[in-house]
Design an enzyme around this catalytic site. Structure first.
Site, PDB file in Angstrom:
ATOM      1  N   GLU A 298       0.889  -1.169   0.000  1.00  0.00           N
ATOM      2  CA  GLU A 298       0.000   0.000   0.000  1.00  0.00           C
ATOM      3  C   GLU A 298       0.914   1.202   0.000  1.00  0.00           C
ATOM      4  O   GLU A 298       1.689   1.396   0.939  1.00  0.00           O
ATOM      5  CB  GLU A 298      -0.907  -0.003   1.223  1.00  0.00           C
ATOM      6  CG  GLU A 298      -1.887   1.150   1.227  1.00  0.00           C
ATOM      7  CD  GLU A 298      -2.547   1.340   2.568  1.00  0.00           C
ATOM      8  OE1 GLU A 298      -2.638   2.506   3.008  1.00  0.00           O
ATOM      9  OE2 GLU A 298      -2.975   0.345   3.175  1.00  0.00           O
TER      10      GLU A 298
ATOM     11  N   CYS B   2      -3.554   7.362   4.767  1.00  0.00           N
ATOM     12  CA  CYS B   2      -3.472   6.982   3.358  1.00  0.00           C
ATOM     13  C   CYS B   2      -4.776   7.261   2.626  1.00  0.00           C
ATOM     14  O   CYS B   2      -4.796   7.348   1.397  1.00  0.00           O
ATOM     15  CB  CYS B   2      -3.112   5.502   3.229  1.00  0.00           C
ATOM     16  SG  CYS B   2      -4.200   4.398   4.150  1.00  0.00           S
TER      17      CYS B   2
END
Length: 501
Positions: A243, A280
């Site tokens: 990620e 994020c």
């Protein structure tokens, strides 16, 4: 000797932790490999009990864990207590999923005639793959670090885990690992099922070890690419589940701007500054209609101007934030509606920043992730300008639409434009905050992630499992879940789904 830094003051302290040498990394992986050879044959109930025990172990050390993490991250006790509870919940959710057994994807096709002739018997299910390397992230010292979802999902699948402690919170990593290891051994897990290494080089050594079978990583695009390069040099490449980088576009329709400008300004400001913008899923780009959305832009600017500076996690993030902000204003052409450098900060601090640009002038240079409290507001005159600008936005973890009930066709059209860009689409809400559940998908195309799998929720287990088909196998060699007399998990038998009795 590794050091730790208080981001509020920039004060540096010794940790007493030495970087893990290559020989020590090899010994940790040795232990993980031996533990996996035992754990891979463990029952689902034993794995579930282990996961519950790990959750209990975190709770038993809650006060010390939160206190240490606050010193190393500056995130505050309230946020950290909530995050630690999330980590516990993740372990317990995976325990429930392991007991339920549907994650195995068990299927049986009995031998017999088929439309294309006689067919053999086939029995298929998912099995664990081996020792997993898990890299902790800086911004979630519990939920995406040593005690995080990658660890929980890998263990739930029956794997061993070797953790790479994050350099921003080595003491939190050490204390978290101690709590987990203590609980695991008390629950009867084999020694070495959990291991940990420290220091940048140890991470390189870890992913290069031929016995590591997959990597779970949450962090910067550059660091992720460096690890992928190392993996590609291995004799046997392995999956890398990263990620990496996400700007998470958000679109506000004219109707939504007209109906609830104040509420949207408040919610959007709270979202892009949550955790000092170090999520994020932070909305990094907002498309706002000119005219109807003027109050939203003004509201964001006013809130940013009135806000205090926010503490960033480390000096690298603080430096990068300033550099990217300057690039967005310089080469990107954005204008600052609000946000100033906190010159008098004693630690790593950034001011909430609102930048504006015409959507018609939007370019890829404006779609760079700024990890910190910054948002780019693109003002548009027509939805066509939004659609054209979205072509310059890289794939993201999330995309968001704010619309009104009488704009169904417009919202549907925007959904079609956003669907190829994101793994989760949010309506009339904000993308920060990721529910841990069965239906969650926390992923997206490159550069948000480099895989089709989620790193949050029950199906995160799928990353660390592989399918095996047994053809015409004697019953004695079959896993329990594939034997005829077993009815404890959902199975598809001769094409028909059968649920547990």
């Amino acid at each position: 000797m590794l050091t730790t830094t208080d981001p509020r003051t920039a004060s540096v302290s010794e940790t007493g932790i030495e970087p893990t040498t290559p020989a020590e990394v090899a010994r940790v992986v040795d232990a993980a490999t031996a533990a996996f050879d035992t754990q891979r044959w463990s029952s689902r109930e034993a794995r579930a009990a282990l996961l519950d025990a790990l959750a209990d172990g975190l709770e038993a050390d809650r006060a010390a864990l939160v206190e240490i993490a606050d010193r190393e991250t500056g995130l505050g006790e309230g946020r950290l207590n909530g995050e630690l509870s999330r980590s516990q919940f993740q372990f317990r959710l995976f325990a429930d999923a392991v007991r339920e057994g549907g994650y195995l994807e068990a299927a049986i096709d009995h031998a017999g005639e088929t439309p294309i002739g006689p067919g053999p018997e086939l029995r298929r299910m998912l099995v664990p793959i081996g020792p997993i390397a898990v890299f902790g992230s800086s911004n979630f010292p519990f939920a995406f670090s040593v005690a995080g979802g990658d660890t929980a999902s890998a263990l739930a699948g029956g794997n061993a885990v070797v953790l790479k402690a994050h350099s921003s919170h080595p003491l939190t990593s050490q204390r978290s690992f101690a709590a987990l290891e203590r609980a695991a051994l008390a629950a009867g897990a084999p020694a070495g099922l959990l291991g940990i290494v420290y220091g940048t080089q140890s991470g390189r050594d870890l992913v290069s070890d031929p016995r590591i079978t997959a990597v779970g990583f949450t962090g910067s695009l550059g660091a992720g690419q460096a690890l992928v390069d190392l993996i590609n040099q291995r004799e046997q490449p392995i999956p890398f589940y990263g990620e990496l980088s996400s700007v998470n576009p958000l679109v506000i329709t004219p109707g939504a701007a007209e109906a609830r400008a104040e509420a949207i300004a408040d919610g959007l400001f709270g979202s892009f500054t949550l955790g000092a913008g170090q999520f994020c899923t932070k909305p990094g780009i907002a498309f706002v209609p000119r005219g109807a959305g003027d109050a939203i832009v003004d509201g964001l600017a006013q809130r940013a101007a009135a806000a205090s500076g926010q503490v960033l996690l480390n000096s690298r993030i603080a430096t990068s934030f300033g550099e990217i902000r300057d690039r967005l204003v310089g080469a990107g052409g954005a204008e600052a509606a609000a946000g100033v450098v906190a010159d008098d900060a004693t630690g790593f601090e950034a001011a909430p920043t609102v930048l504006t640009i015409d959507a018609s002038a939007f370019t890829p240079a404006l779609a760079e992730e700024a990890f910190g409290p910054l948002i780019v507001v693109a003002r548009y005159d027509s939805i066509d300008e939004v659609v054209a600008a979205l072509a310059a936005v890289p794939d993201s973890l999330t995309a968001t639409v704010h619309g009104e009930p009488d704009e169904t066709e417009l919202v549907a059209s925007l959904t079609r434009s956003l669907l190829p860009l994101a793994g989760r689409i949010v309506y009339n809400g904000y993308p920060t905050g990721v529910r841990v559940s069965w239906a969650q998908h926390h992923g997206g195309g490159w550069p948000a992630t480099n895989s089709q799998h989620t790193s949050v929720g029950v199906t995160a287990m799928r990353r660390f499992l592989r399918p095996v088909a047994f053809q015409d196998a004697p019953e004695g060699v079959l896993p329990t879940e594939l034997r005829d007399d077993f009815t404890g998990v959902p199975r598809r038998v001769d094409g028909v789904l059968e649920l547990p009795a």
